[in-house]
Design an enzyme around this catalytic site. Structure first.
Site, PDB file in Angstrom:
ATOM      1  N   ASN A  91       1.094  -1.076   0.015  1.00  0.00           N
ATOM      2  CA  ASN A  91       0.115  -0.147  -0.039  1.00  0.00           C
ATOM      3  C   ASN A  91       0.840   0.970  -0.153  1.00  0.00           C
ATOM      4  O   ASN A  91       2.009   1.140   0.867  1.00  0.00           O
ATOM      5  CB  ASN A  91      -0.874   0.131   1.192  1.00  0.00           C
ATOM      6  CG  ASN A  91      -1.812  -1.150   1.012  1.00  0.00           C
ATOM      7  OD1 ASN A  91      -2.542  -1.449   0.341  1.00  0.00           O
ATOM      8  ND2 ASN A  91      -2.138  -1.926   2.458  1.00  0.00           N
ATOM      9  N   GLU A  99      -0.723   2.664   6.185  1.00  0.00           N
ATOM     10  CA  GLU A  99      -0.749   3.074   7.605  1.00  0.00           C
ATOM     11  C   GLU A  99       0.400   3.346   8.239  1.00  0.00           C
ATOM     12  O   GLU A  99       0.811   4.477   8.999  1.00  0.00           O
ATOM     13  CB  GLU A  99      -1.615   2.019   8.423  1.00  0.00           C
ATOM     14  CG  GLU A  99      -2.988   2.064   7.974  1.00  0.00           C
ATOM     15  CD  GLU A  99      -3.708   0.736   8.977  1.00  0.00           C
ATOM     16  OE1 GLU A  99      -3.045   0.375   9.899  1.00  0.00           O
ATOM     17  OE2 GLU A  99      -4.719   0.397   8.604  1.00  0.00           O
ATOM     18  N   HIS A 104       6.673  -1.623   3.134  1.00  0.00           N
ATOM     19  CA  HIS A 104       6.623  -3.194   3.436  1.00  0.00           C
ATOM     20  C   HIS A 104       5.682  -3.611   2.252  1.00  0.00           C
ATOM     21  O   HIS A 104       5.101  -2.962   1.794  1.00  0.00           O
ATOM     22  CB  HIS A 104       5.920  -3.230   4.762  1.00  0.00           C
ATOM     23  CG  HIS A 104       4.619  -2.265   4.911  1.00  0.00           C
ATOM     24  ND1 HIS A 104       4.771  -0.904   5.424  1.00  0.00           N
ATOM     25  CD2 HIS A 104       3.283  -2.693   4.903  1.00  0.00           C
ATOM     26  CE1 HIS A 104       3.266  -0.472   5.382  1.00  0.00           C
ATOM     27  NE2 HIS A 104       2.712  -1.530   5.213  1.00  0.00           N
TER      28      HIS A 104
HETATM   29  P1  5GP Z   1      -0.576  -0.705   5.818  1.00  0.00           P
HETATM   30  O1  5GP Z   1      -1.849  -0.270   5.593  1.00  0.00           O
HETATM   31  O2  5GP Z   1       0.332   0.282   6.141  1.00  0.00           O
HETATM   32  O3  5GP Z   1       0.013  -1.480   4.469  1.00  0.00           O
HETATM   33  O4  5GP Z   1      -0.197  -2.079   6.654  1.00  0.00           O
HETATM   34  C1  5GP Z   1       0.205  -1.959   8.044  1.00  0.00           C
HETATM   35  C2  5GP Z   1       0.222  -3.145   8.651  1.00  0.00           C
HETATM   36  O5  5GP Z   1       1.089  -3.166   9.938  1.00  0.00           O
HETATM   37  C3  5GP Z   1      -1.075  -3.760   9.157  1.00  0.00           C
HETATM   38  O6  5GP Z   1      -1.557  -4.777   8.555  1.00  0.00           O
HETATM   39  C4  5GP Z   1      -0.936  -3.741  10.727  1.00  0.00           C
HETATM   40  O7  5GP Z   1      -1.825  -4.669  11.261  1.00  0.00           O
HETATM   41  C5  5GP Z   1       0.507  -3.905  10.940  1.00  0.00           C
HETATM   42  N1  5GP Z   1       1.054  -3.440  12.100  1.00  0.00           N
HETATM   43  C6  5GP Z   1       0.757  -2.300  12.784  1.00  0.00           C
HETATM   44  N2  5GP Z   1       1.421  -2.359  13.901  1.00  0.00           N
HETATM   45  C7  5GP Z   1       2.160  -3.477  13.878  1.00  0.00           C
HETATM   46  C8  5GP Z   1       2.983  -3.814  14.761  1.00  0.00           C
HETATM   47  O8  5GP Z   1       3.449  -3.262  16.066  1.00  0.00           O
HETATM   48  N3  5GP Z   1       3.443  -5.152  14.588  1.00  0.00           N
HETATM   49  C9  5GP Z   1       3.068  -5.879  13.604  1.00  0.00           C
HETATM   50  N4  5GP Z   1       3.657  -7.201  13.626  1.00  0.00           N
HETATM   51  N5  5GP Z   1       2.392  -5.387  12.665  1.00  0.00           N
HETATM   52  C10 5GP Z   1       1.770  -4.162  12.876  1.00  0.00           C
END
Ligand code: 5GP
Length: 122
Positions: A91, A99, A104
């Site tokens: 994303n 987020e 990633h």
């Molecule tokens: P994005 O929306 O940025 O692509 O996804 C961020 C991801 O990071 C989400 O799926 C969320 O569940 C994960 N995430 C957020 N905080 C943490 C954390 O402290 N540890 C882990 N392992 N995953 C996290």
């Protein structure tokens, strides 16, 4: 997007926050998502400070790009999702609903994943 060194994945890389590590090489770390959306849901991140794919593609040196891409494939192999198939997704920014502002790639697998895009409200 400028890089925020206080984002949660930067803290994981610095060892300030724990993670459920799956795989690691010189340039990348793979760990389980804290809120899994599928039976297998792992995040693969570069160890360098890149905000998103655009930043990584423009600014990462070749060895970091190679290490990251190899880690993606190796992680999928280690998770046992290559035979059944899986989805790799990143994303980016506001429309992508990113987020965490550290680049990633999500690896989703362990079940049929359905259509790639479900338009909002449908
Ligand atoms: P994005 O929306 O940025 O692509 O996804 C961020 C991801 O990071 C989400 O799926 C969320 O569940 C994960 N995430 C957020 N905080 C943490 C954390 O402290 N540890 C882990 N392992 N995953 C996290």
């Amino acid at each position: 997007m400028s890089y925020d060194p206080n984002n949660i994945f930067a803290k994981i890389l610095r060892g300030e926050i724990p993670c459920d590590r799956v795989h690691e090489n010189d340039h990348a770390l793979a760990f389980r998502d804290i809120n899994p959306q599928t039976p297998v849901h792992v995040l693969v991140i570069p160890k360098g400070a890149y905000a998103d794919l655009t930043d990584f593609a423009a600014n990462a040196p070749a060895d970091e790009i190679e290490g990251f891409v190899r880690a993606l494939g190796e992680t999928a192999q280690m998770l046992g999702i290559t035979d059944g198939g899986y989805r790799a997704l990143t994303n980016i920014g506001e429309h992508g609903l990113q987020e965490v502002p550290h680049f990633h790639v999500h690896l989703f697998g362990g079940q049929p994943l359905g259509r790639m895009i479900k338009p909002p409200g449908k």
